[in-house]
Structures are given as C-alpha cells and as structure tokens.
Scaffold this active site. Structure first.
Site, PDB file in Angstrom:
ATOM      1  CG  ASP A  88      -8.467  -0.217   6.314  1.00  0.00           C
ATOM      2  OD1 ASP A  88      -8.258   0.152   5.662  1.00  0.00           O
ATOM      3  OD2 ASP A  88      -7.147  -0.484   6.698  1.00  0.00           O
ATOM      4  CB  VAL A 121      -5.746  -2.173   4.461  1.00  0.00           C
ATOM      5  CG1 VAL A 121      -6.078  -3.369   4.570  1.00  0.00           C
ATOM      6  CG2 VAL A 121      -4.333  -1.641   4.938  1.00  0.00           C
ATOM      7  CD  GLU A 172      -0.940   0.893   4.089  1.00  0.00           C
ATOM      8  OE1 GLU A 172      -1.064   1.702   3.655  1.00  0.00           O
ATOM      9  OE2 GLU A 172      -1.187   0.099   4.815  1.00  0.00           O
ATOM     10  CG  ASP A 207     -12.605   6.536  13.324  1.00  0.00           C
ATOM     11  OD1 ASP A 207     -13.102   6.013  12.315  1.00  0.00           O
ATOM     12  OD2 ASP A 207     -11.985   6.960  13.710  1.00  0.00           O
ATOM     13  CE  LYS A 252      -2.386   1.752  12.358  1.00  0.00           C
ATOM     14  NZ  LYS A 252      -3.151   2.371  11.620  1.00  0.00           N
ATOM     15  CE  LYS A 301      -5.860   7.124   6.133  1.00  0.00           C
ATOM     16  NZ  LYS A 301      -6.469   7.687   7.398  1.00  0.00           N
ATOM     17  CB  SER A 309     -10.849   1.370   9.854  1.00  0.00           C
ATOM     18  OG  SER A 309     -10.263   1.011   8.061  1.00  0.00           O
TER      19      SER A 309
HETATM   20  N1  PSU Z   1      -0.633   1.183  10.067  1.00  0.00           N
HETATM   21  C1  PSU Z   1       0.059   1.996  10.159  1.00  0.00           C
HETATM   22  N2  PSU Z   1       0.631   3.217   9.259  1.00  0.00           N
HETATM   23  C2  PSU Z   1      -0.266   3.704   8.388  1.00  0.00           C
HETATM   24  C3  PSU Z   1      -1.929   2.876   8.218  1.00  0.00           C
HETATM   25  C4  PSU Z   1      -1.869   1.620   8.991  1.00  0.00           C
HETATM   26  O1  PSU Z   1       1.206   1.527  10.327  1.00  0.00           O
HETATM   27  O2  PSU Z   1      -0.273   4.423   7.772  1.00  0.00           O
HETATM   28  C5  PSU Z   1      -2.586   2.877   7.410  1.00  0.00           C
HETATM   29  C6  PSU Z   1      -3.681   2.030   6.446  1.00  0.00           C
HETATM   30  O3  PSU Z   1      -3.408   2.516   4.803  1.00  0.00           O
HETATM   31  C7  PSU Z   1      -5.140   1.654   6.764  1.00  0.00           C
HETATM   32  C8  PSU Z   1      -4.790   3.290   7.502  1.00  0.00           C
HETATM   33  O4  PSU Z   1      -5.380   1.144   5.686  1.00  0.00           O
HETATM   34  O5  PSU Z   1      -3.737   3.466   8.128  1.00  0.00           O
HETATM   35  C9  PSU Z   1      -6.338   3.088   8.049  1.00  0.00           C
HETATM   36  O6  PSU Z   1      -6.635   4.843   8.291  1.00  0.00           O
HETATM   37  P1  PSU Z   1      -8.235   5.218   8.877  1.00  0.00           P
HETATM   38  O7  PSU Z   1      -7.156   4.514   9.934  1.00  0.00           O
HETATM   39  O8  PSU Z   1      -8.991   6.421   8.889  1.00  0.00           O
HETATM   40  O9  PSU Z   1      -9.123   4.064   8.578  1.00  0.00           O
HETATM   41 MN    MN Z   2     -11.916   5.782   9.777  1.00  0.00          MN
END
Ligand code: PSU
Ligand code: MN
Length: 297
Positions: free
Chosen positions: A138, A102, A21, A134, A155, A82, A136
């Site tokens: 993903d 992702v 990614e 919230d 994470k 993003k 994701s």
């Molecule tokens: N994990 C990491 N670094 C990142 C991300 C995840 O260690 O930058 C990114 C990935 O691209 C993941 C995104 O898909 O964060 C998720 O963002 P959100 O929580 O806004 O869905």
């Molecule tokens: Mn989000």
C-alpha cells in the site's frame, strides 16, 4: 476493465466519484455484516452527492463500480483472492474473483480517472519488520499514484511511527483532517504530529498544487474515528498483544497477517473493534465525498 455506466457517466460529467476497496469486504469484516456495511458506505457517498465506485475483480474481469449484487457476491464467495497490485494479472489469467487492497484499488482507480478513495486503514510497516521485512505494498503504491486517500490512519496492529517515517521517505503527504495528530485507527490519538487541514476545500487545493508542481504520489488524509466509537488505546493494545501472540503461535505470515489479526480483534473485543471499524469507514466515505465534490468544481 469494466467501468459501470453510472461511474462512466459521472466521470464524464464531472460528478464527484469516490473509489472504495473490496478487501475490507471480503477479508476485513465478517459475513454478513461486511455486505451490509459495504452497501451502507456506498449510500453515505451518495448522500453527499457523490457516486461510489467499489472496485474488485469478478471472474477475471476488473470492475470499477460493482453493482449491489456483485458486492453481495464478493462478500460471500469462497476463495476470493486478496489482491495487491502485483497479483491482478494472475487473477485475470485464472479468471478468479479478487478483492482489491488499498494498493490494487489505488492503481485501478488512477487508471479509471478517479482521484479520491475512501477506506478504513491503509497497510503499513509491521511491528516485527526487522524480522519479517513486512511492509505493505500500500505504501509504495500510494507513493506512485496521484490519488487522495481518506483513512483513519493505519491500524494499531502496525508500527505507526515507522509507517509515518516510511511514508515520508516515499514522498506521500500525510495530513490530518481537523486534527494535528495522526490517528491510530481504533483510537483518535497516537502522539505523532501532522499538519492539520480544516476543510475539504483545502485538501482539494493542496492536491491541485501538488499536481501543478508535478510532484508524484498521493495524499493520505487521516480522519480519526468518531469520538463516540473510539476505543482507548491501552485497551486496544491489550487485545493486539494477544492477537499478535496468537499469530506467532499459529505461524501466520504474509498476506494472512492483516485479516487474521483483524478477525482476532473482533473476537477478543466482543465486536467492539468491528463497530469502530464500521463507523470510521462511513465517516471516511463522507469526508472523501466532500473532497471529491471540491475537486470536481
Ligand atoms: N484496514 C482494515 N481492514 C482491512 C484492510 C485494512 O481496517 O481489511 C486491508 C486493506 O485492503 C489493506 C490491506 O490494503 O488490508 C493491507 O494488507 P497487507 O497488510 O497484507 O498489505
Ligand atoms: Mn504484508
């Protein structure tokens, strides 16, 4: 969609391909380390006999297999969007640069015929979910794409056990790579038990069985950070509490949350979380290449 010649050839001749990614490059790590790491991760895949396909959007064109100079560009350009899956069409229409998360990467990889994808950590259910709602994209995307994603869990800024529950609801199979515990990104343990799989071969077999049965959705292969780079979770928790408080104070929400918290952690840990991040990504790329090799057999 432009697929690089090298990736096209690899897909045609059944050489293992690993999708990567671009959001971790543009929004997940600080410049210029981000570019260095993105290039090294590609080298890890090559070393295991695979072809890397870093995915992103350059001036409105979806690219599968960014060149080295395109990686440098996406890692340094200003105003890179993003992208989760739903934003891809806007980025194309406006002819903008976009980094795929992702969700967007899984979507594009599946379209391109790539079955294995390596990243750091997937997005998930946020700790304040009852307030913010919230979760994701993903997780939804993984439930719809026929893909194997190798990550070091999710994470620890997220609610790990709720994320695992949500993945179950959505039918995403979660397995541990040589571990029976879901890893917590910077640390190897989370106290949440998952089925332990001991080889790339076994992962490939499970994927094939799933396809034979026409079971929709992806497999999340959870691969813990290498021991020497692990940060004990009580220490990470302290930093996370500070980062979350800061995000609240500054009214950070939506898409900005994850990048904000990640960069805050790098700051608070004096770069320790970045070092762990770099090594776990490389390790995931290696395991993904081994799995892709088994699948290509
Ligand atoms: N994990 C990491 N670094 C990142 C991300 C995840 O260690 O930058 C990114 C990935 O691209 C993941 C995104 O898909 O964060 C998720 O963002 P959100 O929580 O806004 O869905
Ligand atoms: Mn989000």
């Amino acid at each position: 969609m432009r697929i690089s010649e090298e990736v096209k050839e690899a897909l045609k001749t059944k050489v293992p391909v690993v999708a990567l990614e671009s959001t971790i490059i543009s929004h997940g790590m600080p410049y210029p380390k981000n570019i260095e790491v993105a290039i090294e991760v590609e080298q890890v895949v090559r070393k295991e006999g695979g072809i890397p396909a870093t995915i992103g959007v350059i001036k409105g064109e979806i690219v599968v297999g960014l060149s080295k100079s395109e990686i440098k560009y996406i890692g340094s350009a200003k105003e890179v969007m993003k992208l989760s899956t739903r934003e891809i069409p806007i980025c194309i229409m406006r002819k903008k640069d976009g980094a795929t998360t992702v969700s967007a990467t899984s979507f594009i990889a599946e379209r391109a015929g790539i079955k294995v994808f390596a990243t750091g950590g997937v997005g998930g259910v946020h700790r304040d979910v009852f307030e913010s709602l919230d979760i994701s994209r993903d997780l939804e995307e993984l439930s719809e794409r026929s893909i194997i994603i190798v990550s070091s869990g999710v994470k620890s800024i997220l609610d790990i056990s709720k994320t695992i529950e949500y993945l179950e609801t959505k039918g995403v199979l979660v397995v541990g790579y040589k571990t029976d515990e879901f890893p917590a990104f910077y640390s190897r343990k989370s106290n949440i038990k998952i089925p332990k799989i001991n080889s790339p071969e076994a992962v490939a077999k499970i994927f094939k069985e799933k396809q034979n049965l026409l079971i929709k959705g992806g497999i999340l292969v959870a691969n813990p950070v290498p021991e020497e780079y692990e940060i004990p979770s009580p220490i990470v928790e302290k930093w996370i509490a500070l980062a979350l408080a800061d995000a609240r104070r500054q009214d950070i929400h939506g898409k900005q949350v994850t990048p904000f918290l990640l960069s805050k952690l790098v700051e608070l840990s004096n770069g320790k979380t970045l070092t762990a991040n770099v090594h776990l990504i490389k390790n995931n790329a290696k395991v993904a290449a081994l799995i892709a090799r088994e699948l290509a057999k």
